[in-house]
Design an enzyme around this catalytic site. Structure first.
Site, short mmCIF file in Angstrom:
data_model
loop_
_atom_site.label_atom_id
_atom_site.label_comp_id
_atom_site.label_asym_id
_atom_site.label_seq_id
_atom_site.Cartn_x
_atom_site.Cartn_y
_atom_site.Cartn_z
N LYS A 136 -77.23 24.90 32.97
CA LYS A 136 -77.54 26.06 32.02
C LYS A 136 -77.99 27.11 32.96
CE LYS A 136 -77.52 24.23 27.32
NZ LYS A 136 -78.07 23.99 26.30
N LYS A 185 -63.85 19.31 28.11
CA LYS A 185 -64.08 18.88 26.84
C LYS A 185 -64.10 19.99 25.88
CE LYS A 185 -68.27 17.30 25.17
NZ LYS A 185 -69.42 16.75 25.16
N LYS A 191 -66.92 25.49 22.43
CA LYS A 191 -66.83 26.70 21.74
C LYS A 191 -66.86 27.91 22.64
CE LYS A 191 -71.97 27.14 21.83
NZ LYS A 191 -72.49 25.88 22.62
#
Ligand code: TRP
Length: 335
Positions: free
Chosen positions: A117, A199, A202
Site C-alpha cells: 500500500k 485475484k 475492484k
C-alpha cells in the site's frame, strides 16, 4: 442470540473501501451465513481501517451501509450474527492504541500489505497505514474469538496478532485468548476476468463483477473474459495451462454446485462461445436476488439503523469486558 460459554466464536471484517464483488461473495461471505448455527459470529464493516487510504466521505457512508445491507442479503441473519460498524464501537480505537504500544516497529515494517500500500499510495504513507495491523489485532482480541476467517493476504496480520497475544499475556497473564487463522479455502478463489493471474479486485473493474451490477454489464464482462490462447479451445480444467478458462470453471462450479468433470462434459465440443455466456447467465441469476434484496433493505432506513444499533450494542458489551480488563492490567485508574 444467547451467549453460550461452550460455543466457539468467529470474527471477520471487510473494509468498505470498495464495492463488494463476486470474489468477496464466493470466497468469503457466502460461507459466513451457515456458521451461525455452530459459532457466535461477529462481522463488521472496517471503516476505521478504510480511512488509512483517502476516502470520499459520501462514498464511504454509502458503501458502509450498502455493505451492511449486502451482508444481510447474502444470508447473514442479524438475529443470529452480530453485525456492526467498527467506528460505532469505540473500544476498537481504544484497544488499538494500547496494542500499538505492544507492537514493534520492526514487526509493522515487515508487513507486506503495508509495503504494497505504501508503494501504491506513495503520497499518503500515513501513521494509520503503518499501525493498521495493531488496530486489526484490537478488532480481533476484543471478542476473544477462536477463529478469524480471512483470505490468505490477511494471514500475516493474524500471525502478528498472535505475537501480540503472546507478548501481552507473557507480561500480564491470560488476558487474551489465542486466535487461530481460519483459512477460507472452502470458498473459491476467484480471479480477475481480464488478467486471470490476479485475484479479482475492484482496482481492475473490467475484470471484476460487482454484486450490484446490472445484468447487461455482467453479461458483457463475461463475454469479454479472457480465455486462453492455446489452440485446443475446449473447456478443460487446467489452472496452470488455462488460467482464464479454469477461473470461469471455478466460478461456474461455485455457482451451480457442479464438479469440474460435469462442466467439462456439459460443454464438450461446444467451445468458449457457448461457455462464457453460460457462466455469465449463471452469475446473473445468482446475483439477481441478492441485488434486489439489498435494494429493498437499503430503502428501509429504519430497519438498517435498527440492525447496526443492535449490533453495536451487542458488540460493545463484549468489547467493553475485554477493554476493562486490559486497562486494569496495564495500570490505568478505573473511573
Ligand atoms: N484487514 C482486513 C482486510 O483488508 C479487514 C479487517 C480489519 C479484518 N479488521 C479485521 C479482518 C479483523 C478480520 C479481522 O480484508
Amino acid at each position: 442470540m444467547e451467549a453460550n460459554e461452550n460455543r466457539k466464536t468467529m470474527l471477520s471484517g471487510i473494509q468498505p473501501s470498495g464495492d463488494l464483488h463476486l470474489g468477496n461473495y464466493l470466497g468469503a461471505i457466502k460461507n459466513w451465513g451457515g456458521r451461525s448455527e455452530e459459532f457466535d459470529c461477529f462481522y463488521f464493516m472496517a471503516d476505521l481501517h478504510a480511512i488509512t487510504v483517502r476516502q470520499n466521505p459520501a462514498d464511504l457512508r454509502r458503501r458502509t451501509l450498502t455493505q451492511l445491507a449486502q451482508y444481510i442479503a447474502c444470508g447473514l441473519d442479524p438475529e443470529k450474527n452480530t453485525l456492526f460498524i467498527q467506528s460505532h464501537v469505540h473500544q476498537h480505537a481504544e484497544l488499538g492504541w494500547v496494542l500499538n504500544c505492544y507492537t514493534m516497529f520492526g514487526e509493522l515494517s515487515r508487513m507486506t500489505q503495508f509495503k504494497d500500500k505504501s508503494a501504491k499510495h506513495a503520497d499518503n504513507i500515513n501513521g494509520g497505514l503503518f499501525t493498521y495491523p495493531s488496530l486489526m489485532a484490537a478488532d480481533i482480541l476484543l471478542y476473544q474469538p477462536d477463529y478469524v476467517p480471512v483470505g490468505a493476504d490477511q494471514k500475516q496480520h493474524v500471525e502478528l496478532t498472535r505475537n501480540i497475544v503472546q507478548r501481552f499475556n507473557g507480561v500480564y497473564g491470560d488476558v487474551f485468548k489465542m486466535p487461530e487463522f481460519y483459512s477460507t479455502k472452502e470458498g473459491a478463489r476467484i480471479m480477475c476476468l481480464t488478467t486471470p493471474e490476479n485475484k479479482m479486485s475492484k482496482s481492475a473493474p473490467e475484470g471484476c463483477v460487482f454484486l450490484m451490477e446490472k445484468p447487461e454489464d455482467i453479461a458483457r464482462k463475461f463475454k469479454r473474459a479472457v480465455t486462453d490462447s492455446d489452440t485446443e479451445r475446449c473447456v478443460r480444467y487446467d489452472p496452470e495451462g488455462k488460467p482464464g478458462v479454469s477461473n470461469l470453471m471455478n466460478i461456474y462450479a461455485a455457482v451451480t454446485g457442479r464438479s469440474m468433470e460435469e462442466i467439462e462434459r456439459e460443454f464438450d465440443g461446444k467451445g468458449y462461445g457457448a461457455f462464457k455466456p453460460a457462466v455469465g447467465d449463471a452469475v446473473i441469476e445468482l446475483l439477481r436476488p441478492i441485488r434486489e434484496e439489498t435494494e429493498r433493505i437499503l430503502a428501509d432506513k429504519a430497519y438498517l439503523e435498527s440492525v447496526y444499533r443492535t449490533g453495536a450494542e451487542r458488540a460493545a458489551r463484549v468489547a467493553e469486558r475485554t477493554l476493562r480488563k486490559v486497562y486494569k492490567k496495564v495500570g490505568f485508574i478505573p473511573h
